[in-house]
Design a protein around this motif. Structure first.
Motif, mmCIF file in Angstrom:
data_model
loop_
_atom_site.group_PDB
_atom_site.id
_atom_site.type_symbol
_atom_site.label_atom_id
_atom_site.label_comp_id
_atom_site.label_asym_id
_atom_site.label_seq_id
_atom_site.Cartn_x
_atom_site.Cartn_y
_atom_site.Cartn_z
ATOM 1 N N PRO A 263 53.075 77.887 48.913
ATOM 2 C CA PRO A 263 53.369 77.375 47.581
ATOM 3 C C PRO A 263 52.113 77.423 46.717
ATOM 4 O O PRO A 263 51.045 76.987 47.133
ATOM 5 N N VAL A 264 52.236 77.980 45.544
ATOM 6 C CA VAL A 264 51.089 78.154 44.665
ATOM 7 C C VAL A 264 51.168 77.128 43.540
ATOM 8 O O VAL A 264 52.239 76.914 42.986
ATOM 9 N N PRO A 265 50.059 76.481 43.231
ATOM 10 C CA PRO A 265 50.106 75.449 42.190
ATOM 11 C C PRO A 265 50.237 76.037 40.790
ATOM 12 O O PRO A 265 49.379 75.860 39.951
ATOM 13 N N ASN A 266 51.290 76.753 40.546
ATOM 14 C CA ASN A 266 51.530 77.299 39.225
ATOM 15 C C ASN A 266 53.026 77.402 39.013
ATOM 16 O O ASN A 266 53.685 78.261 39.592
ATOM 17 N N PRO A 267 53.575 76.498 38.199
ATOM 18 C CA PRO A 267 55.039 76.504 38.028
ATOM 19 C C PRO A 267 55.556 77.781 37.382
ATOM 20 O O PRO A 267 56.726 78.105 37.519
ATOM 21 N N GLU A 268 54.684 78.532 36.690
ATOM 22 C CA GLU A 268 55.139 79.783 36.069
ATOM 23 C C GLU A 268 55.509 80.802 37.146
ATOM 24 O O GLU A 268 56.279 81.714 36.907
ATOM 25 N N ARG A 270 57.161 80.402 39.837
ATOM 26 C CA ARG A 270 58.374 80.240 40.628
ATOM 27 C C ARG A 270 59.514 81.143 40.189
ATOM 28 O O ARG A 270 60.372 81.483 40.973
ATOM 29 N N ARG A 347 40.579 78.598 36.511
ATOM 30 C CA ARG A 347 39.929 77.377 36.060
ATOM 31 C C ARG A 347 38.474 77.467 36.444
ATOM 32 O O ARG A 347 38.158 77.874 37.546
ATOM 33 N N ARG A 357 31.415 70.201 35.075
ATOM 34 C CA ARG A 357 32.212 71.408 35.092
ATOM 35 C C ARG A 357 31.375 72.579 34.603
ATOM 36 O O ARG A 357 30.834 72.558 33.511
ATOM 37 N N LEU B 232 50.148 70.063 45.708
ATOM 38 C CA LEU B 232 50.363 70.540 44.343
ATOM 39 C C LEU B 232 51.113 71.854 44.307
ATOM 40 O O LEU B 232 51.728 72.199 43.311
ATOM 41 N N GLY B 233 51.074 72.593 45.396
ATOM 42 C CA GLY B 233 51.799 73.854 45.459
ATOM 43 C C GLY B 233 53.297 73.629 45.562
ATOM 44 O O GLY B 233 54.082 74.221 44.832
ATOM 45 N N VAL B 234 53.701 72.728 46.467
ATOM 46 C CA VAL B 234 55.119 72.433 46.644
ATOM 47 C C VAL B 234 55.700 71.871 45.343
ATOM 48 O O VAL B 234 56.797 72.243 44.915
ATOM 49 N N ALA B 236 54.762 72.399 42.275
ATOM 50 C CA ALA B 236 54.914 73.441 41.249
ATOM 51 C C ALA B 236 56.164 74.262 41.496
ATOM 52 O O ALA B 236 56.770 74.779 40.570
ATOM 53 N N ASP B 237 56.568 74.371 42.739
ATOM 54 C CA ASP B 237 57.730 75.181 43.077
ATOM 55 C C ASP B 237 59.060 74.520 42.732
ATOM 56 O O ASP B 237 60.006 75.200 42.390
ATOM 57 N N VAL B 238 59.153 73.187 42.867
ATOM 58 C CA VAL B 238 60.489 72.587 42.791
ATOM 59 C C VAL B 238 60.676 71.516 41.722
ATOM 60 O O VAL B 238 61.806 71.232 41.351
ATOM 61 N N ALA B 239 59.594 70.910 41.232
ATOM 62 C CA ALA B 239 59.770 69.720 40.398
ATOM 63 C C ALA B 239 60.191 70.054 38.976
ATOM 64 O O ALA B 239 59.894 71.125 38.455
ATOM 65 N N ASP B 240 60.909 69.113 38.346
ATOM 66 C CA ASP B 240 61.157 69.191 36.907
ATOM 67 C C ASP B 240 60.104 68.370 36.170
ATOM 68 O O ASP B 240 59.511 68.816 35.215
ATOM 69 N N VAL B 256 56.778 69.564 34.401
ATOM 70 C CA VAL B 256 55.953 70.323 35.346
ATOM 71 C C VAL B 256 55.087 71.396 34.676
ATOM 72 O O VAL B 256 53.905 71.525 34.973
ATOM 73 N N HIS B 257 55.655 72.131 33.749
ATOM 74 C CA HIS B 257 54.889 73.223 33.135
ATOM 75 C C HIS B 257 53.706 72.686 32.338
ATOM 76 O O HIS B 257 52.616 73.248 32.359
ATOM 77 N N TYR B 260 50.637 71.402 34.652
ATOM 78 C CA TYR B 260 49.766 72.419 35.246
ATOM 79 C C TYR B 260 49.009 73.195 34.174
ATOM 80 O O TYR B 260 47.914 73.663 34.400
ATOM 81 N N ARG B 261 49.625 73.338 32.999
ATOM 82 C CA ARG B 261 48.963 74.084 31.940
ATOM 83 C C ARG B 261 47.814 73.270 31.351
ATOM 84 O O ARG B 261 46.711 73.773 31.159
ATOM 85 N N PRO B 263 46.547 69.352 31.988
ATOM 86 C CA PRO B 263 46.632 67.967 32.440
ATOM 87 C C PRO B 263 46.007 67.025 31.416
ATOM 88 O O PRO B 263 45.028 67.387 30.763
ATOM 89 N N ARG B 269 43.434 66.517 36.474
ATOM 90 C CA ARG B 269 42.602 67.704 36.281
ATOM 91 C C ARG B 269 41.708 67.950 37.500
ATOM 92 O O ARG B 269 41.567 69.078 37.968
ATOM 93 N N LEU B 272 43.761 69.364 40.386
ATOM 94 C CA LEU B 272 44.106 70.773 40.181
ATOM 95 C C LEU B 272 42.890 71.665 40.413
ATOM 96 O O LEU B 272 43.003 72.757 40.960
#
Lengths: 389, 356
Positions: A263-268, A270, A347, A357, B232-234, B236-240, B256-257, B260-261, B263, B269, B272
């Motif tokens: 699973p990748v932390p990027n909702p785009e 999916r 990032r 940072r 955080l990977g899981v 991103a895959d399923v949550a609204d 969700v979008h 991640y885009r 925070p 932050r 991520l």
């Protein structure tokens, strides 16, 4: 490889006998935990070993540090075969190969103080530190791993998981080894603490010129820390290469399935990612399939896979190609396929643990977004994509 | 411990219909021998039917305790719900009696636990454990219940269900055991499922199978799903939507979008930034300094301030309320006029949002 390897492993085999009967034990088979593993480790290098639970990666770790004796095969340390050593010679070699364990809660004796735990290696190898100097050495080690040297008289339960793992690392460093075998050193830790320990391991590698064998199931962590990566399945290595070769140009179907499932932390990602869902389960290592061990779950499997064991070598069709595709892969029908979805924009990485940072957004190696493959991703078996050579 | 009134993050204008589950200002404490541990300090979140809410947090952030309080399975003593409401299908569960709650549990809301091996009874066959749901809640005979158990096992794609219905939990692999847990949770087709780290103990290839199954069943039955995880990977895959928890509080709430885009809380932050990437080799990882706070001594002001790169004097004194976030880049909230449901418990959320 430019320099002479510090560790060479050749055809390493570890079978655990399965017996029947109580008084008269008869061997009725064997769990083939490790079944013919070969690799090299160069000085200063990090070799990552990834695989699912039960694939034998932890057994490899135990064999390397001599917690288990191999059934067959050899381990060479600086050219000397150490797999049959015993007594004084073994003790001398062991000083140079140390281990960091997975579970920081059970790998530290709860009744010993931190000072005793980290100093215990000096009892076994008194030549490293004479008695009077031990306390100072232990405090130095605590400082090196980022713990307060005044904590020397505390007990493990007074520390958090991340701090305990630092204690485990300090113990591994006590004898100034050249090689550290780390078996899932960060998988029991929380995300924010995991990053601290990964950074510490990298800092120590540079400072003490260490070589790491880093065993983990988290593919992202392994990519981050490793120079080369070996993918293991059911007691064998199926693909070995540099971090770029394995992650950006995988040619073995198992590696591809493994990478596509992360699973990748990027909702785009999916919507347009191709996920190879494997069917079935890992077969029992007591009775592995004939030929290629992955064939029972592989969507490319044909008759040849059941008959011929694929060797770990550069596949014939890639042999003359320059570039990252030409690396060892144990598959008769090896093909390149890009499966790692982009994790979004780069990032900037922080400069240190103090929350600063940096402005170092380096995205030089990001593979471009792949067009989605129609049909794949939701089905049980992905479609065939070209039959190869 | 000072008490600060936090404004409700759910203004009346927000929801078109009443959410399935509406948790309001929930407080849970554990009264232990050496002090009182403030595990949950004013958590509010809502889940609608068909929606997946991910509750994200590290160990000790209170995410599982909140779920236990919602389910009514909190160990008491030492755990006590000291304030708040858990409104489920229009009723406040916390005011119901034991027997009434027991009827809700399992039939209308169910939970999937992390460790299937210890959550299942090792000396009862899986068929009997699955069938028990129908016997107790639906009054079916043992034989009919067994038949329903086989159907359920088929539905979660356990091969040869009819042969395996009499097997015991240890005879199944980890992935199969987690399927049985899922089958048990959805047996009575509840309106809400709470999944507490459902795939943490599983390998990635098995994890992908199990998450796929869970998502499919959720769609089919139009259930609400609360997914509790640290991954955080899981998420991103399923949550609204996502609720990020820290020290027993929600620090950020966002679709969700958007989360991640951009925070809107320094903790989010930091999380991520601290995960290594699969698609490229990074340099040194960003690490959040320090450790999560001891819940018996939560720092005054913003509980994250000792670890925060942005902390200023006001953070050490004033506890930040959940500010409504207006995010110009938001997908859900076009134009950034607010009302997109984003909140952040940071005095400097605007700077955090803009920081790139």
């Amino acid at each position: 490889m430019t320099s002479e390897p510090i560790l060479e492993v050749r055809d390493l085999v570890k079978h655990y006998p399965l017996t029947q009967g109580i008084v008269i034990k008869r061997q009725i088979g064997a769990v083939k935990a490790v079944d013919g593993v070969s690799f090299d480790l160069a000085p200063g290098e990090t070799l990552g070993i990834v695989g699912e639970s039960g694939c034998g990666k932890s057994t490899v770790a135990k064999l390397l540090v001599h917690l288990e004796r191999p059934t067959r095969g050899r381990i060479f340390y600086r050219g000397e075969d150490i797999s049959r050593l015993s007594g004084r010679a073994l003790k001398a070699v062991r000083r140079n190969i140390q281990m960091v364990f997975q579970d920081p809660y059970t790998s530290l004796n709860p009744r010993m103080t931190v000072g005793d735990i980290i100093g215990e290696p000096y009892d076994i190898h008194p030549e490293v530190a004479p008695k009077g100097e031990r306390r100072r050495k232990v405090q130095e080690l605590l400082d090196v791993v980022g713990l307060n040297p005044e904590y020397i008289n505390r007990y493990p339960h007074q520390f958090s998981g991340g701090q305990r793992q630092r204690i485990g690392i300090a113990r591994g460093l006590a004898l100034r080894p050249e090689i550290i075998v780390a078996d899932e050193p960060v998988s029991a830790l929380d995300v924010s603490v995991q990053a601290q320990v990964v950074n510490l391991l990298e800092k120590l590698q540079a400072e003490f010129d260490l070589s790491y064998v880093f065993i983990a199931h988290d593919l992202s962590v392994v990519r981050h820390i490793s120079d080369r990566v070996a993918v293991m399945y059911l007691g064998r290595l199926v693909e070995v290469g540099t971090e770029t070769e394995i992650y950006d140009h995988p040619t073995h179907p198992y590696t591809q399935a493994l990478l596509s499932a992360v699973p990748v932390p990027n909702p785009e990602a999916r919507e347009h990612r191709t996920r190879i869902l494997l069917t079935g389960e890992v077969p029992s290592p007591a009775n592995p399939p004939s030929g290629c061990r992955f064939r029972t779950r592989c969507w490319k499997a044909r008759e040849r896979c059941a008959l011929e064991v694929p060797l770990l070598a550069v596949p014939a069709e890639f042999r003359d190609l320059p570039g990252p595709v030409a690396h060892d892969s144990a598959c008769h029908f090896a093909e390149e396929r890009d499966v790692v979805p982009s994790a979004g924009p780069t990032r900037p990485a922080g400069a240190d643990g103090a929350g600063v940072r940096g402005e170092s957004g380096d995205s030089g190696e990001v593979p471009g977004p792949q067009p989605p493959e129609p049909g794949a991703g939701s089905g049980e078996a992905p479609p065939e994509w070209g039959a190869g050579a | 411990m000072t008490v600060v009134n936090e404004p409700s993050p759910h203004p009346a204008t927000e929801a078109p219909a009443e959410p399935l589950l509406d948790v309001r200002d929930l407080h849970v404490e554990f009264r232990l021998r050496d002090g009182v541990s403030q595990a949950v300090n004013g958590v509010s979140y809502a889940v609608r039917a068909g929606e997946t809410l991910a509750v994200l947090g590290e160990s000790g952030s209170g995410k599982s305790v909140t779920a236990q309080a919602i389910m009514g399975i909190l160990d008491s003593p030492p755990g006590y719900v000291t304030a708040g409401q858990v409104r489920f299908q229009g009723r406040d569960l916390l005011t119901l009696g034991r027997e009434e709650r027991r009827k809700v549990r399992g039939a209308q809301m169910a939970m999937i636990f992390q460790d299937a091996l210890s959550a299942l009874n090792p000396v009862v066959s899986v068929g009997a454990q699955l069938g028990e749901m129908f016997e107790v809640h639906r009054g079916l005979s043992r034989k009919a219940a067994r038949q329903r158990a086989i159907e359920l096992m088929d539905r979660v794609r356990i091969p040869a269900a009819a042969q395996r219905v009499g097997d015991y939990p240890h005879q199944f692999s980890g992935g199969m055991r987690q399927r049985i847990m899922i089958a048990m949770a959805m047996a009575l087709e509840p309106a809400l499922i709470i999944a507490d780290e459902p795939t943490t103990a599983l390998d990635v290839t098995v994890q992908a199978q199990v998450m796929e199954l869970l998502a499919e069943l959720r769609r089919e039955l139009d259930m609400g799903l609360i997914l509790i995880t640290h991954d955080l990977g899981v998420v991103a895959d399923v949550a609204d939507t996502i609720a990020v928890m820290y020290a027993g509080r929600i620090v950020e709430n966002a679709p969700v979008h958007d989360l991640y885009r951009a925070p809107a809380h320094p903790y989010t932050r930091g999380l991520l930034d601290s995960i290594p990437r699969l698609d490229q080799k990074g340099q040194e990882l960003y690490a959040i300094k320090g450790l999560p706070p001891n819940l018996m001594h939560i720092p005054p002001g913003c509980p994250f301030h000792p670890r925060c790169p942005r902390a200023r004097d006001v953070c050490r004194v004033d506890r930040p309320p959940l500010y409504e976030v207006t995010d110009p880049g938001s997908v859900a909230d076009a134009g950034g006029v607010g009302g997109g449901g984003r909140t952040s418990a940071c005095h400097f959320w605007e700077e955090t949002l803009d920081d790139e």
